[in-house]
Design a protein around this motif. Structure first.
Motif, PDB file in Angstrom:
ATOM      1  N   ASP A   1       0.862  -1.130   0.182  1.00 47.98           N
ATOM      2  CA  ASP A   1      -0.049   0.101  -0.023  1.00 47.98           C
ATOM      3  C   ASP A   1       0.874   1.162   0.014  1.00 47.98           C
ATOM      4  O   ASP A   1       0.450   2.262  -0.987  1.00 47.98           O
ATOM      5  CB  ASP A   1      -0.848  -0.029   1.254  1.00 47.98           C
ATOM      6  N   ALA A   2       1.737   1.288   1.043  1.00 47.22           N
ATOM      7  CA  ALA A   2       2.461   2.523   1.142  1.00 47.22           C
ATOM      8  C   ALA A   2       3.986   2.465   0.328  1.00 47.22           C
ATOM      9  O   ALA A   2       4.425   3.598  -0.237  1.00 47.22           O
ATOM     10  CB  ALA A   2       3.066   2.644   2.458  1.00 47.22           C
ATOM     11  N   GLY A   3       4.558   1.451  -0.159  1.00 50.43           N
ATOM     12  CA  GLY A   3       5.773   1.270  -0.955  1.00 50.43           C
ATOM     13  C   GLY A   3       5.506   1.224  -2.512  1.00 50.43           C
ATOM     14  O   GLY A   3       6.670   1.145  -3.232  1.00 50.43           O
ATOM     15  N   LEU A   4       4.432   0.631  -2.797  1.00 52.69           N
ATOM     16  CA  LEU A   4       4.319   0.189  -4.236  1.00 52.69           C
ATOM     17  C   LEU A   4       3.292   1.328  -4.948  1.00 52.69           C
ATOM     18  O   LEU A   4       2.835   0.920  -6.013  1.00 52.69           O
ATOM     19  CB  LEU A   4       3.844  -1.117  -4.422  1.00 52.69           C
ATOM     20  N   ASN A   5       3.012   2.266  -4.547  1.00 53.49           N
ATOM     21  CA  ASN A   5       2.253   3.374  -5.031  1.00 53.49           C
ATOM     22  C   ASN A   5       0.893   2.917  -5.428  1.00 53.49           C
ATOM     23  O   ASN A   5       0.234   3.252  -6.318  1.00 53.49           O
ATOM     24  CB  ASN A   5       3.120   3.879  -6.478  1.00 53.49           C
ATOM     25  N   ALA A   6       0.335   2.235  -4.545  1.00 54.78           N
ATOM     26  CA  ALA A   6      -1.034   1.550  -4.742  1.00 54.78           C
ATOM     27  C   ALA A   6      -1.882   1.911  -3.546  1.00 54.78           C
ATOM     28  O   ALA A   6      -1.445   2.093  -2.443  1.00 54.78           O
ATOM     29  CB  ALA A   6      -0.937   0.062  -4.712  1.00 54.78           C
ATOM     30  N   HIS A   7      -3.080   2.222  -4.106  1.00 52.79           N
ATOM     31  CA  HIS A   7      -4.055   2.426  -2.802  1.00 52.79           C
ATOM     32  C   HIS A   7      -4.897   1.109  -2.934  1.00 52.79           C
ATOM     33  O   HIS A   7      -5.910   1.095  -4.014  1.00 52.79           O
ATOM     34  CB  HIS A   7      -4.977   3.525  -3.239  1.00 52.79           C
ATOM     35  N   PHE A   8      -5.093   0.536  -1.883  1.00 48.08           N
ATOM     36  CA  PHE A   8      -6.153  -0.550  -1.817  1.00 48.08           C
ATOM     37  C   PHE A   8      -7.533   0.269  -1.311  1.00 48.08           C
ATOM     38  O   PHE A   8      -7.606   0.793  -0.357  1.00 48.08           O
ATOM     39  CB  PHE A   8      -5.897  -1.640  -0.668  1.00 48.08           C
ATOM     40  N   THR A   9      -8.487  -0.433  -2.107  1.00 48.56           N
ATOM     41  CA  THR A   9      -9.951   0.275  -2.031  1.00 48.56           C
ATOM     42  C   THR A   9     -10.745  -0.425  -0.784  1.00 48.56           C
ATOM     43  O   THR A   9     -11.731   0.312  -0.627  1.00 48.56           O
ATOM     44  CB  THR A   9     -10.648   0.207  -3.309  1.00 48.56           C
ATOM     45  N   GLY A  10     -10.357  -1.462  -0.360  1.00 47.82           N
ATOM     46  CA  GLY A  10     -11.214  -2.013   0.600  1.00 47.82           C
ATOM     47  C   GLY A  10     -11.043  -3.667   0.542  1.00 47.82           C
ATOM     48  O   GLY A  10     -10.050  -4.272  -0.224  1.00 47.82           O
ATOM     49  N   ILE A  11     -11.655  -4.525   1.166  1.00 41.34           N
ATOM     50  CA  ILE A  11     -11.516  -6.050   1.297  1.00 41.34           C
ATOM     51  C   ILE A  11     -12.634  -6.416   0.686  1.00 41.34           C
ATOM     52  O   ILE A  11     -13.786  -6.276   1.067  1.00 41.34           O
ATOM     53  CB  ILE A  11     -11.394  -6.394   2.820  1.00 41.34           C
ATOM     54  N   THR A  12     -12.513  -7.416  -0.368  1.00 40.94           N
ATOM     55  CA  THR A  12     -13.460  -8.130  -0.845  1.00 40.94           C
ATOM     56  C   THR A  12     -13.506  -9.669  -0.518  1.00 40.94           C
ATOM     57  O   THR A  12     -14.704 -10.450  -0.822  1.00 40.94           O
ATOM     58  CB  THR A  12     -13.530  -8.318  -2.574  1.00 40.94           C
ATOM     59  N   TYR A  13     -12.520 -10.113   0.136  1.00 42.85           N
ATOM     60  CA  TYR A  13     -12.521 -11.476   0.619  1.00 42.85           C
ATOM     61  C   TYR A  13     -11.344 -11.479   1.610  1.00 42.85           C
ATOM     62  O   TYR A  13     -10.327 -11.427   1.484  1.00 42.85           O
ATOM     63  CB  TYR A  13     -12.044 -12.362  -0.383  1.00 42.85           C
ATOM     64  N   TYR A  14     -11.832 -12.140   2.891  1.00 42.19           N
ATOM     65  CA  TYR A  14     -10.984 -12.363   4.021  1.00 42.19           C
ATOM     66  C   TYR A  14     -10.554 -13.572   3.820  1.00 42.19           C
ATOM     67  O   TYR A  14     -11.208 -14.816   3.967  1.00 42.19           O
ATOM     68  CB  TYR A  14     -11.758 -12.192   5.237  1.00 42.19           C
TER      69      TYR A  14
END
Length: 343
Positions: free
Chosen positions: A114-127
């Protein structure tokens, strides 16, 4: 009141109007998707239940339906998606280069990603969580019985690190055999190159069902030794697009909680329930702050369905996998699926 004070107040009121009184401006990615007429979606090269080609050559799975839901919300057409199969090594590079608009590829949300690969995770669709599968002929009932075993795993994933940490923590002397891609890793296991294979439990069940001629010959061991929250990611730097993808997923979860889905949508459009009217754009306009049409949730539900419907047909009782909802049940049913208020 001084001229400066009046000016300062005017500026503050203007800023307040900009912040609270006007709809959000469409970001570069949202504008690009609308101009292109298609959402570019990065998926796996084949994990049944999440993203895989069916016998007719059509992409299907939970991750696939997330992208179709985004397309339905933004473009009004769930089929307006260009799918790109990506390996674990390719996925974040493609996202960083903006070759894709959404990465929806059974990908675990971690700090470094999330912080190191220039990505924004938008939520969790599967635990999910990581486990181990073995052939029943070995008589192994627990992962703690894997002393001396050779365990296949894919490189460049959280699975490789999790397995190494688990073996060390439990004092299990086993040999990890690493493969560059997912297909090579599980094929090595099914061909007998390894006594065990480790990945997310959902994928183990998927592989046992779809890749083996005799699913009953294999067993998934009971130990689950990691947290694997899976969900879509978007490139950083475009808050408008981030908000769209995030709230599309939340809307699907909220719709299930309210009992609104593909199967009863036309009836629910006549509902007088204030929460349902708000969700379906019959009262408030939830599309305005996102830069979307007022009926965006209606399009998502009509063309794709709510979260429960998507889960059932891809992973649950309506699919070959027959997975239980477990942690992926709604919070009102003992699970973890929970959407912030759509209001």
């Amino acid at each position: 009141m001084s001229h400066l004070t009046t000016l300062a107040m005017a500026l503050l009121m203007g800023l307040g109007g900009m912040a609270f009184g006007l709809p959000a401006h469409a970001g570069e990615l949202l504008q690009g998707v609308q101009a292109r007429g298609a959402v570019r979606c990065g998926v796996s090269s084949g994990v049944p239940g999440f993203s895989a080609l069916n016998a007719q050559g059509r992409w299907q799975g939970l991750d696939v339906d997330v992208c179709r839901a985004v397309a339905a919300a933004v473009l009004g057409r769930a089929d307006a998606v260009a799918f790109t199969p990506l390996t674990s090594q390719q996925r974040f590079a493609a996202l960083q280069a903006r070759q894709i608009d959404v990465l929806s590829r059974n990908t675990t949300w971690t700090l470094t990603r999330d912080a190191g690969l220039n990505a924004h995770f938008t939520g969790i669709t599967y635990y999910d969580g990581q486990g181990v599968m073995v052939h029943r002929r070995f008589g192994v009932k627990s992962a703690r019985e894997l002393q001396g075993a050779e365990i296949c795993v894919q490189s460049g994933t959280t699975n490789e690190k999790n397995l190494s940490s688990y073996l060390a923590r439990e004092g299990i002397r086993a040999k990890i055999i690493v493969y560059d891609n997912f297909e090579a890793a599980y094929k090595a296991f099914f061909s007998g190159r390894c006594q065990a294979f480790s990945t997310d439990v959902s994928a183990l069940v998927s592989l046992k069902t779809s890749q083996s001629n005799n699913p009953e010959a294999y067993t998934v061991l009971p130990e689950v030794f990691s947290k694997e929250p899976l969900g879509p990611a978007v490139p950083r730097g475009d808050d408008a697009w981030f908000a769209v993808v995030k709230w599309v997923v939340f809307a699907m979860i909220e719709a299930e909680e309210l009992g609104v889905g593909q199967n009863n949508l036309e009836t629910q459009l006549q509902s007088q329930n204030p929460a349902i009217k708000r969700l379906l754009g019959q009262s408030e306009d939830l599309g305005k702050p996102l830069g979307l049409p007022k009926d965006w949730v209606v399009q998502v539900l009509r063309q794709v369905g709510n979260y429960g419907e998507v889960f059932d047909r891809n992973l649950g009782q309506g699919s070959p996998l027959k997975l239980q909802r477990g942690m992926n049940a709604l919070w009102t049913q003992g699970g973890l699926m929970y959407a912030p208020p759509l209001r």
